[in-house]
Motif scaffolding. Structure first.
Motif, PDB file in Angstrom:
ATOM      1  N   SER A   1      22.635   8.212  31.942  1.00 44.54           N
ATOM      2  CA  SER A   1      23.536   6.832  31.942  1.00 44.54           C
ATOM      3  C   SER A   1      24.802   7.109  31.007  1.00 44.54           C
ATOM      4  O   SER A   1      25.892   6.241  31.209  1.00 44.54           O
ATOM      5  N   GLY A   2      25.135   8.385  30.267  1.00 43.55           N
ATOM      6  CA  GLY A   2      26.207   8.596  29.526  1.00 43.55           C
ATOM      7  C   GLY A   2      27.466   9.149  30.406  1.00 43.55           C
ATOM      8  O   GLY A   2      28.738   9.351  30.041  1.00 43.55           O
ATOM      9  N   PHE A   3      27.097   9.625  31.728  1.00 42.55           N
ATOM     10  CA  PHE A   3      28.105  10.235  32.652  1.00 42.55           C
ATOM     11  C   PHE A   3      28.888   9.183  33.256  1.00 42.55           C
ATOM     12  O   PHE A   3      28.371   8.225  33.585  1.00 42.55           O
ATOM     13  N   VAL A   4      30.098   9.614  33.615  1.00 48.84           N
ATOM     14  CA  VAL A   4      31.106   8.669  34.428  1.00 48.84           C
ATOM     15  C   VAL A   4      30.632   8.257  35.687  1.00 48.84           C
ATOM     16  O   VAL A   4      30.706   7.020  36.237  1.00 48.84           O
TER      17      VAL A   4
ATOM     18  N   ALA B   1      26.263  13.238  36.892  1.00 48.59           N
ATOM     19  CA  ALA B   1      25.008  13.524  36.161  1.00 48.59           C
ATOM     20  C   ALA B   1      24.168  14.452  36.722  1.00 48.59           C
ATOM     21  O   ALA B   1      23.295  15.004  36.210  1.00 48.59           O
ATOM     22  N   ASP B   2      24.184  14.576  38.252  1.00 46.51           N
ATOM     23  CA  ASP B   2      23.454  15.568  38.852  1.00 46.51           C
ATOM     24  C   ASP B   2      23.932  16.960  38.728  1.00 46.51           C
ATOM     25  O   ASP B   2      23.212  17.893  38.574  1.00 46.51           O
ATOM     26  N   ALA B   3      25.363  16.913  38.564  1.00 42.79           N
ATOM     27  CA  ALA B   3      25.819  18.486  38.288  1.00 42.79           C
ATOM     28  C   ALA B   3      25.525  18.816  36.846  1.00 42.79           C
ATOM     29  O   ALA B   3      25.433  19.911  36.692  1.00 42.79           O
TER      30      ALA B   3
ATOM     31  N   ALA C   1      33.864  16.432  27.092  1.00 37.23           N
ATOM     32  CA  ALA C   1      35.154  15.785  27.283  1.00 37.23           C
ATOM     33  C   ALA C   1      34.373  14.396  27.788  1.00 37.23           C
ATOM     34  O   ALA C   1      33.834  13.984  28.494  1.00 37.23           O
ATOM     35  N   ILE C   2      34.985  13.479  26.868  1.00 37.69           N
ATOM     36  CA  ILE C   2      34.731  11.962  26.847  1.00 37.69           C
ATOM     37  C   ILE C   2      35.986  11.346  26.937  1.00 37.69           C
ATOM     38  O   ILE C   2      36.820  11.506  26.113  1.00 37.69           O
ATOM     39  N   ARG C   3      36.029  10.523  27.928  1.00 37.94           N
ATOM     40  CA  ARG C   3      37.340   9.922  28.387  1.00 37.94           C
ATOM     41  C   ARG C   3      37.002   8.358  28.215  1.00 37.94           C
ATOM     42  O   ARG C   3      36.062   7.819  29.019  1.00 37.94           O
ATOM     43  N   GLN C   4      37.965   7.529  27.862  1.00 35.83           N
ATOM     44  CA  GLN C   4      37.867   6.117  28.454  1.00 35.83           C
ATOM     45  C   GLN C   4      38.589   5.859  29.918  1.00 35.83           C
ATOM     46  O   GLN C   4      39.572   6.289  30.115  1.00 35.83           O
TER      47      GLN C   4
ATOM     48  N   ILE D   1      31.083  10.344  29.555  1.00 39.09           N
ATOM     49  CA  ILE D   1      31.230  11.842  29.682  1.00 39.09           C
ATOM     50  C   ILE D   1      31.597  12.339  30.945  1.00 39.09           C
ATOM     51  O   ILE D   1      31.238  11.850  32.015  1.00 39.09           O
ATOM     52  N   TYR D   2      32.908  13.093  31.024  1.00 39.32           N
ATOM     53  CA  TYR D   2      33.341  13.619  31.965  1.00 39.32           C
ATOM     54  C   TYR D   2      32.961  15.094  32.286  1.00 39.32           C
ATOM     55  O   TYR D   2      33.023  15.571  33.552  1.00 39.32           O
ATOM     56  N   THR D   3      32.694  15.700  31.431  1.00 38.42           N
ATOM     57  CA  THR D   3      31.921  17.067  31.683  1.00 38.42           C
ATOM     58  C   THR D   3      31.385  17.603  30.062  1.00 38.42           C
ATOM     59  O   THR D   3      31.628  17.108  29.174  1.00 38.42           O
ATOM     60  N   ILE D   4      30.482  18.449  30.366  1.00 37.13           N
ATOM     61  CA  ILE D   4      29.916  19.267  29.190  1.00 37.13           C
ATOM     62  C   ILE D   4      30.079  20.876  29.657  1.00 37.13           C
ATOM     63  O   ILE D   4      29.821  21.148  30.838  1.00 37.13           O
TER      64      ILE D   4
END
Length: 182
Positions: free
Chosen positions: A104-107, A112-114, A167-170, A178-181
Motif C-alpha cells: 500500500s505504500g508504493f505509488v 509494488a510488483d517490482a 525515495a519518497i515523494r509527494q 514510495i517511488y523506489t527502494i
C-alpha cells in the motif's frame, strides 16, 4: 615441418600451464581433518562434509523496528514530515509480514510488483537506524531516507546487513508515496 614445431611447442606449453595450475590449486587448498571426511563405500569415494550448519534456530535474531522516528522529524521541514509515516508503515509491514500494508505504500501496483523481492515470508527484518535524510536535488518534493538494519533469511540461516535508500515523494494530490527502494 614448422607446423609440427609450433604444435609441439604449444602442447608442451599447455602441459606446463596445466601442471603449474594444479600445483597452485593444491597449495591453496585448505587442510581437511579426518572428522570432516566421510567415506562412502557404496560409491567408493570420499566426500568432504559441510561442517558449518546454518539454522535460524541457532541464530539470536529478533525482528523489530527500533528507529527513533521522532528525532528524525527534526531533519525534515514541516511539509516533508509525512514521508516518515510512509517509511514507518513500510518498515513495520516488513517486520510484521503484512503483505497488504507493504504494497500500500508504493505509488502504484506496478512499482509494488517490482519491489516484491524485498518482501518474503522467509525474511525477518531488524531496522535499527536512519543513516541520512536528504532532499532530492533533481526531483521536487522528494526525500531520500537511508535506513540501516539486518535481514535474516530463515531458509539459509544467514544474516546480512542492509542499507536501503527510500525515495519518497509527494504526488499531485499531496499524498506521500514510495517511488523506489534501492
Amino acid at each position: 615441418m614448422p607446423k609440427a614445431i609450433v604444435i609441439t611447442f604449444l602442447s608442451i606449453f599447455l602441459i606446463f600451464l596445466t601442471a603449474c595450475s594444479n600445483d597452485s590449486l593444491l597449495k591453496d587448498k585448505p587442510s581437511i581433518s579426518e572428522s570432516e571426511l566421510k567415506y562412502d563405500a557404496a560409491s567408493d569415494i570420499t566426500i568432504m562434509q559441510d561442517t558449518v550448519t546454518k539454522s535460524s534456530s541457532n541464530i539470536d535474531f529478533e525482528a523489530g523496528l527500533t528507529i527513533d522516528l521522532e528525532s528524525a522529524k527534526d531533519l525534515l521541514n514541516e511539509n516533508e514530515r509525512p514521508a516518515l509515516s510512509v517509511l514507518e508503515k513500510n518498515l513495520t509491514a516488513l517486520v510484521q509480514h503484512d503483505h497488504k500494508m507493504y504494497r500500500s505504500g508504493f505509488v502504484n501496483d506496478r512499482l509494488a510488483d517490482a519491489m516484491e523481492f524485498y518482501y518474503g515470508k522467509q525474511f525477518q527484518y531488524k531496522f535499527s537506524s536512519i543513516e541520512s535524510i536528504e532532499e532530492s536535488t533533481s526531483i521536487r518534493n522528494q526525500v531520500h531516507i537511508t535506513v540501516l538494519g539486518e535481514r535474516l533469511d530463515t531458509t539459509t540461516g544467514s544474516v546480512e546487513e542492509i542499507k536501503w535508500m527510500y525515495a519518497i515523494r509527494q504526488n499531485a494530490q499531496r499524498d506521500w508515496d514510495i517511488y523506489t527502494i534501492d
